[in-house]
Design a protein around this motif. Sequence first.
Motif, mmCIF file in Angstrom:
data_model
loop_
_atom_site.group_PDB
_atom_site.id
_atom_site.type_symbol
_atom_site.label_atom_id
_atom_site.label_comp_id
_atom_site.label_asym_id
_atom_site.label_seq_id
_atom_site.Cartn_x
_atom_site.Cartn_y
_atom_site.Cartn_z
ATOM 1 N N LEU A 129 -8.416 -6.609 -7.225
ATOM 2 C CA LEU A 129 -7.135 -6.103 -7.727
ATOM 3 C C LEU A 129 -6.773 -4.775 -7.053
ATOM 4 N N ASP A 130 -7.753 -3.885 -6.897
ATOM 5 C CA ASP A 130 -7.499 -2.609 -6.217
ATOM 6 C C ASP A 130 -7.076 -2.840 -4.765
ATOM 7 N N ALA A 131 -7.706 -3.809 -4.097
ATOM 8 C CA ALA A 131 -7.340 -4.136 -2.720
ATOM 9 C C ALA A 131 -5.922 -4.703 -2.656
ATOM 10 N N MET A 132 -5.550 -5.492 -3.667
ATOM 11 C CA MET A 132 -4.189 -6.030 -3.718
ATOM 12 C C MET A 132 -3.180 -4.890 -3.833
ATOM 13 N N VAL A 133 -3.467 -3.919 -4.696
ATOM 14 C CA VAL A 133 -2.585 -2.761 -4.855
ATOM 15 C C VAL A 133 -2.469 -2.015 -3.538
ATOM 16 N N ALA A 134 -3.602 -1.717 -2.911
ATOM 17 C CA ALA A 134 -3.592 -0.983 -1.644
ATOM 18 C C ALA A 134 -2.776 -1.731 -0.599
ATOM 19 N N HIS A 135 -2.924 -3.043 -0.550
ATOM 20 C CA HIS A 135 -2.184 -3.850 0.418
ATOM 21 C C HIS A 135 -0.675 -3.798 0.153
ATOM 22 N N LEU A 136 -0.303 -3.859 -1.110
ATOM 23 C CA LEU A 136 1.124 -3.896 -1.444
ATOM 24 C C LEU A 136 1.813 -2.548 -1.237
ATOM 25 N N ILE A 137 1.094 -1.447 -1.398
ATOM 26 C CA ILE A 137 1.767 -0.153 -1.296
ATOM 27 C C ILE A 137 1.763 0.430 0.111
ATOM 28 N N VAL A 138 0.996 -0.152 1.019
ATOM 29 C CA VAL A 138 0.991 0.348 2.391
ATOM 30 C C VAL A 138 2.299 -0.057 3.056
ATOM 31 N N ASP A 147 4.201 -9.778 -12.640
ATOM 32 C CA ASP A 147 3.274 -8.806 -13.216
ATOM 33 C C ASP A 147 2.923 -7.683 -12.236
ATOM 34 N N GLY A 148 3.819 -7.433 -11.288
ATOM 35 C CA GLY A 148 3.568 -6.401 -10.282
ATOM 36 C C GLY A 148 3.361 -5.022 -10.888
ATOM 37 N N ALA A 149 4.100 -4.700 -11.928
ATOM 38 C CA ALA A 149 3.943 -3.385 -12.564
ATOM 39 C C ALA A 149 2.568 -3.275 -13.215
ATOM 40 N N ARG A 150 2.148 -4.319 -13.903
ATOM 41 C CA ARG A 150 0.805 -4.295 -14.513
ATOM 42 C C ARG A 150 -0.267 -4.177 -13.450
ATOM 43 N N LEU A 151 -0.094 -4.878 -12.352
ATOM 44 C CA LEU A 151 -1.075 -4.809 -11.273
ATOM 45 C C LEU A 151 -1.149 -3.395 -10.701
ATOM 46 N N LEU A 152 0.005 -2.839 -10.337
ATOM 47 C CA LEU A 152 0.010 -1.539 -9.672
ATOM 48 C C LEU A 152 -0.378 -0.396 -10.594
ATOM 49 N N THR A 153 -0.141 -0.542 -11.876
ATOM 50 C CA THR A 153 -0.533 0.539 -12.784
ATOM 51 C C THR A 153 -1.974 0.390 -13.256
ATOM 52 N N GLY A 154 -2.603 -0.731 -12.949
ATOM 53 C CA GLY A 154 -3.946 -0.984 -13.440
ATOM 54 C C GLY A 154 -5.057 -0.716 -12.441
ATOM 55 N N PHE A 155 -4.705 -0.153 -11.267
ATOM 56 C CA PHE A 155 -5.769 0.078 -10.290
ATOM 57 C C PHE A 155 -6.753 1.119 -10.812
ATOM 58 N N GLN A 156 -7.991 0.983 -10.389
ATOM 59 C CA GLN A 156 -9.018 1.938 -10.803
ATOM 60 C C GLN A 156 -9.425 2.855 -9.665
ATOM 61 N N GLN A 157 -9.356 2.353 -8.446
ATOM 62 C CA GLN A 157 -9.757 3.154 -7.294
ATOM 63 C C GLN A 157 -8.562 3.256 -6.347
ATOM 64 N N PRO A 158 -7.819 4.379 -6.394
ATOM 65 C CA PRO A 158 -6.655 4.493 -5.509
ATOM 66 C C PRO A 158 -7.085 4.485 -4.044
ATOM 67 N N SER A 159 -6.267 3.858 -3.223
ATOM 68 C CA SER A 159 -6.563 3.807 -1.791
ATOM 69 C C SER A 159 -6.317 5.176 -1.162
ATOM 70 N N ASP A 160 -6.866 5.352 0.018
ATOM 71 C CA ASP A 160 -6.634 6.595 0.757
ATOM 72 C C ASP A 160 -5.146 6.799 1.012
ATOM 73 N N GLU A 161 -4.424 5.704 1.270
ATOM 74 C CA GLU A 161 -2.986 5.792 1.526
ATOM 75 C C GLU A 161 -2.233 6.258 0.285
ATOM 76 N N ALA A 162 -2.642 5.765 -0.873
ATOM 77 C CA ALA A 162 -1.984 6.169 -2.121
ATOM 78 C C ALA A 162 -2.232 7.652 -2.404
#
Length: 179
Positions: free
Chosen positions: A51-60, A92-107
């Motif tokens: 899930l964290d990798a999905m968030v990182a991928h979507l926000i880059v 459920d994009g908002a739930r996904l992006l707000t639920g990350f536990q380990q923010p990526s370096d880019e974030a």
Amino acid sequence: MGQRRTEVLRAAIELLDEVGLDGLTMRLLASRLGVRASALYRHYPSKQALLDAMVAHLIVPPDGAPPIDGPWDERLRTVATGAREVMLAHRDGARLLTGFQQPSDEAVAAFDGLVATLVAAGLSQDSATVAVDTVMAYVNGSTMEEQTRKADTWPREKRDRAFLAGLELIIDGIRGSLP
């Protein structure tokens, strides 16, 4: 990122759009990919890591995206509306992006860059951090409610106007804090 790891990530995002966050399981993802669930753990040690990798991928930002330049308020608007668009583009994009536990370096870099922009505009480091955090909390909360309440019965244009009006209230508050 290895090709197979990328394939798993893309399949997970596609599955998210089909079944939502609650329906996204490692077992279902493995079935989609024609492997056993245990094979996925070679690429991602846990579902949360996926899930964290999905968030990182979507926000880059896409390759070649220009850096966000301009006055501080335009930068905040651009980041806030961009984050909202990413969230709304996925079930459920908002739930996904707000639920990350380990923010990526880019974030982390994006957050720190916005803080630095506000410090350069005259806010203290602490106030700038609170300001950026407030903007992101507004984006997260507003978009989460929009998706959770199935607000798509309300025309998108009205939802966009309401979101931007709330964002402007926050930006006006930040502006009032500047020296």
